[in-house]
Design a protein around this motif. Structure first.
Motif, PDB file in Angstrom:
ATOM      1  N   UNK A   3       2.196 -17.331  10.190  1.00 24.92           N
ATOM      2  CA  UNK A   3       1.458 -15.899   9.927  1.00 24.92           C
ATOM      3  C   UNK A   3       1.591 -15.857   8.180  1.00 24.92           C
ATOM      4  N   UNK A   4       0.663 -15.918   7.327  1.00 27.17           N
ATOM      5  CA  UNK A   4       0.248 -15.838   5.898  1.00 27.17           C
ATOM      6  C   UNK A   4       0.922 -15.042   5.455  1.00 27.17           C
ATOM      7  N   UNK A   5       1.929 -15.095   4.640  1.00 26.02           N
ATOM      8  CA  UNK A   5       2.282 -13.545   4.288  1.00 26.02           C
ATOM      9  C   UNK A   5       1.714 -12.886   3.433  1.00 26.02           C
ATOM     10  N   UNK A   6       1.887 -11.551   2.377  1.00 29.06           N
ATOM     11  CA  UNK A   6       0.451 -10.685   1.680  1.00 29.06           C
ATOM     12  C   UNK A   6       1.551 -10.871   0.632  1.00 29.06           C
ATOM     13  N   UNK A   7       0.804 -10.687  -0.166  1.00 26.63           N
ATOM     14  CA  UNK A   7       1.142  -9.535  -1.767  1.00 26.63           C
ATOM     15  C   UNK A   7       1.772  -8.704  -1.579  1.00 26.63           C
ATOM     16  N   UNK A   8       1.311  -7.672  -0.432  1.00 31.46           N
ATOM     17  CA  UNK A   8       1.914  -6.507  -0.815  1.00 31.46           C
ATOM     18  C   UNK A   8       3.059  -6.930   0.115  1.00 31.46           C
ATOM     19  N   UNK A   9       3.191  -7.726   1.549  1.00 27.02           N
ATOM     20  CA  UNK A   9       5.008  -8.039   2.159  1.00 27.02           C
ATOM     21  C   UNK A   9       5.873  -8.744   0.657  1.00 27.02           C
ATOM     22  N   UNK A  10       5.200  -9.540  -0.405  1.00 30.41           N
ATOM     23  CA  UNK A  10       5.873 -10.878  -1.549  1.00 30.41           C
ATOM     24  C   UNK A  10       6.613  -9.728  -1.893  1.00 30.41           C
ATOM     25  N   UNK A  11       6.023  -8.606  -2.257  1.00 33.22           N
ATOM     26  CA  UNK A  11       6.148  -7.521  -3.868  1.00 33.22           C
ATOM     27  C   UNK A  11       7.217  -7.136  -3.061  1.00 33.22           C
ATOM     28  N   UNK A  12       6.899  -6.210  -2.209  1.00 27.88           N
ATOM     29  CA  UNK A  12       8.338  -5.714  -1.299  1.00 27.88           C
ATOM     30  C   UNK A  12       9.546  -6.517  -1.227  1.00 27.88           C
TER      31      UNK A  12
END
Length: 116
Positions: A3-12
């Motif tokens: 599962x590729x982490x999303x930008x939103x998940x990484x920014x959180x």
């Protein structure tokens, strides 16, 4: 399936200091691979994650050199997690962080996940 982490998940994660509880508790064992696409050790380890995923481990990854937020994420990873190496792995059991590391062989990886 990885599962590729999303930008939103990484920014959180950048904001909160770690990844969300939903990610950490996605399965009884969760592993996050934070790496750069050019890394030959990542190329060797990616199949280990695919195999573990088929065995019920939640396996997330991010090749952050391919992302528009590269600098922000790299700076976060290197300062918050104090690791400037790739690939970098974070391991969670029942949502609780229990280990981190870099490249290991298949046997060591499976042992870390409790698969062998």
């Amino acid at each position: 399936m990885l599962i590729k982490l999303t930008e939103a998940e990484c920014r959180a994660a950048i904001r909160d200091g770690d990844f969300s509880e939903a990610i950490r508790k996605a399965a009884p064992v969760t592993v996050l691979a934070l790496t750069q696409s050019w890394c030959p050790q990542w190329t060797r380890m990616r199949p280990f994650l695919e195999e573990a995923s088929a065995e019920g481990v939640a396996c997330y990854y991010l090749e952050y050199d391919r992302e528009s937020f590269f600098d922000d994420f790299r700076d976060f990873k290197e300062s918050a997690f104090r690791n400037d190496q790739v690939p970098y792995f974070r391991y969670y059991r029942d949502g609780t962080f229990y280990k981190e590391g870099n490249y290991i062989d298949r046997r060591g990886f499976r042992k870390t996940l409790g698969l062998d």
